[in-house]
Design a protein around this motif. Sequence first.
Motif, PDB file in Angstrom:
ATOM      1  N   VAL A   1       0.840  -1.205   0.000  1.00  9.58           N
ATOM      2  CA  VAL A   1       0.000   0.000   0.000  1.00  9.58           C
ATOM      3  C   VAL A   1       0.876   1.256   0.000  1.00  9.58           C
ATOM      4  O   VAL A   1       0.657   2.191  -0.775  1.00  9.58           O
ATOM      5  N   ALA A   2       1.880   1.268   0.874  1.00  9.08           N
ATOM      6  CA  ALA A   2       2.785   2.422   0.939  1.00  9.08           C
ATOM      7  C   ALA A   2       3.576   2.572  -0.353  1.00  9.08           C
ATOM      8  O   ALA A   2       3.835   3.694  -0.802  1.00  9.08           O
TER       9      ALA A   2
ATOM     10  N   ALA B   1      -4.169  12.487  -1.155  1.00 12.11           N
ATOM     11  CA  ALA B   1      -4.596  11.099  -1.359  1.00 12.11           C
ATOM     12  C   ALA B   1      -3.409  10.141  -1.343  1.00 12.11           C
ATOM     13  O   ALA B   1      -3.438   9.095  -0.675  1.00 12.11           O
ATOM     14  N   TYR B   2      -2.330  10.496  -2.054  1.00  3.87           N
ATOM     15  CA  TYR B   2      -1.154   9.636  -2.104  1.00  3.87           C
ATOM     16  C   TYR B   2      -0.472   9.571  -0.732  1.00  3.87           C
ATOM     17  O   TYR B   2       0.045   8.518  -0.326  1.00  3.87           O
TER      18      TYR B   2
ATOM     19  N   ILE C   1      -1.153   4.985   5.642  1.00  2.82           N
ATOM     20  CA  ILE C   1      -1.876   3.754   5.955  1.00  2.82           C
ATOM     21  C   ILE C   1      -0.923   2.559   5.899  1.00  2.82           C
ATOM     22  O   ILE C   1      -0.940   1.672   6.758  1.00  2.82           O
ATOM     23  N   GLY C   2      -0.070   2.548   4.875  1.00  4.76           N
ATOM     24  CA  GLY C   2       0.899   1.466   4.743  1.00  4.76           C
ATOM     25  C   GLY C   2       1.881   1.447   5.901  1.00  4.76           C
ATOM     26  O   GLY C   2       2.189   0.377   6.457  1.00  4.76           O
TER      27      GLY C   2
ATOM     28  N   LEU D   1      -2.249   7.096   1.482  1.00  5.59           N
ATOM     29  CA  LEU D   1      -1.872   5.711   1.155  1.00  5.59           C
ATOM     30  C   LEU D   1      -0.563   5.342   1.838  1.00  5.59           C
ATOM     31  O   LEU D   1      -0.440   4.251   2.426  1.00  5.59           O
TER      32      LEU D   1
ATOM     33  N   GLY E   1       1.442   4.293  -2.889  1.00  2.00           N
ATOM     34  CA  GLY E   1       1.357   5.715  -2.565  1.00  2.00           C
ATOM     35  C   GLY E   1       2.636   6.453  -2.915  1.00  2.00           C
ATOM     36  O   GLY E   1       2.596   7.558  -3.488  1.00  2.00           O
TER      37      GLY E   1
END
Length: 291
Positions: A131-132, A276-277, A283-284, A280, A135
């Motif tokens: 996920v990271a 948004a990026y 979250i990662g 991400l 991003g």
Amino acid sequence: MPKNIKVHSVLFLVALIYGANYSIAKIALGVYLEPFGFILLRITAATALFWIVSWLTGPDPIKDKKDFYLLMASALFGVATNQMLFFKGLSMTNPINGSVIMTTSPIMVMLVAYLLGREKLTVMKIVGVLVAAVGAYLLLTKDGISLNEGTFLGDLLILINGTSYAVYLVIVKPLMAKYTAITVIKWVFLFGIIFTLPFGYEQLSIVNWSVISTNGWLSIVYVIFGATFTVYLLNVWSLKHVNSSVVGIYIYFQPVISTIVAISFRGDELYLTTVAYSLLIMIGVYLVSRF
């Protein structure tokens, strides 16, 4: 003030100093000092301060000569490569991008530790890395992939800088178990001067000190005393009262602070895609740190 409140206040102060550093450093960076020259000045001044503190706190000699090799390796990855890439990258990108990309550091630490056989991967950590990575890729390439235009190259150098610092955090850990933190850091910074000197000497030697403005000097002082010397001592103090995972949580505040400072004082623009990026990536990082 209760101890927990004091510790978290100190950790927030560290995040505040680091977050503001992305914008404050750029006042002098590339205007009065080139990246490698600035780093040589920063490391040399900080080294002097760390050795003074070491002298005041008492001797703690290196007991094993083999540890000097580990100290030199730590200096190569944690001071020379890390800081030169960071300042070079920062000179080619904006504070918002730089601070967001630096939040990937915990992921880099985990991957390096895994490659060295010191940590195991879990399903959630793998998901977090992916996920990271998505991003980070989107943030790096949002202006296209060009070595001459946009922020791609600067962002990439900061990403590599985070990887170098991750290697440092893993290899320096055995030294931290044998010696006091100030002993380790004074030697790491001293060796850092040796590695940085060939790259920064020429840039530092041609600086026209007489034309540096008041704001330029304040920027230099802030980087040396605030973002280098003070935050290190505050982090060391904090680690005596809470574990490293608590300290690591505060890395999430840095992009927020950096964004506020960059927009308020530099007039930088914040785009929805960047938000948004960034989410991400965070979250990662959370998944990797939590699971």
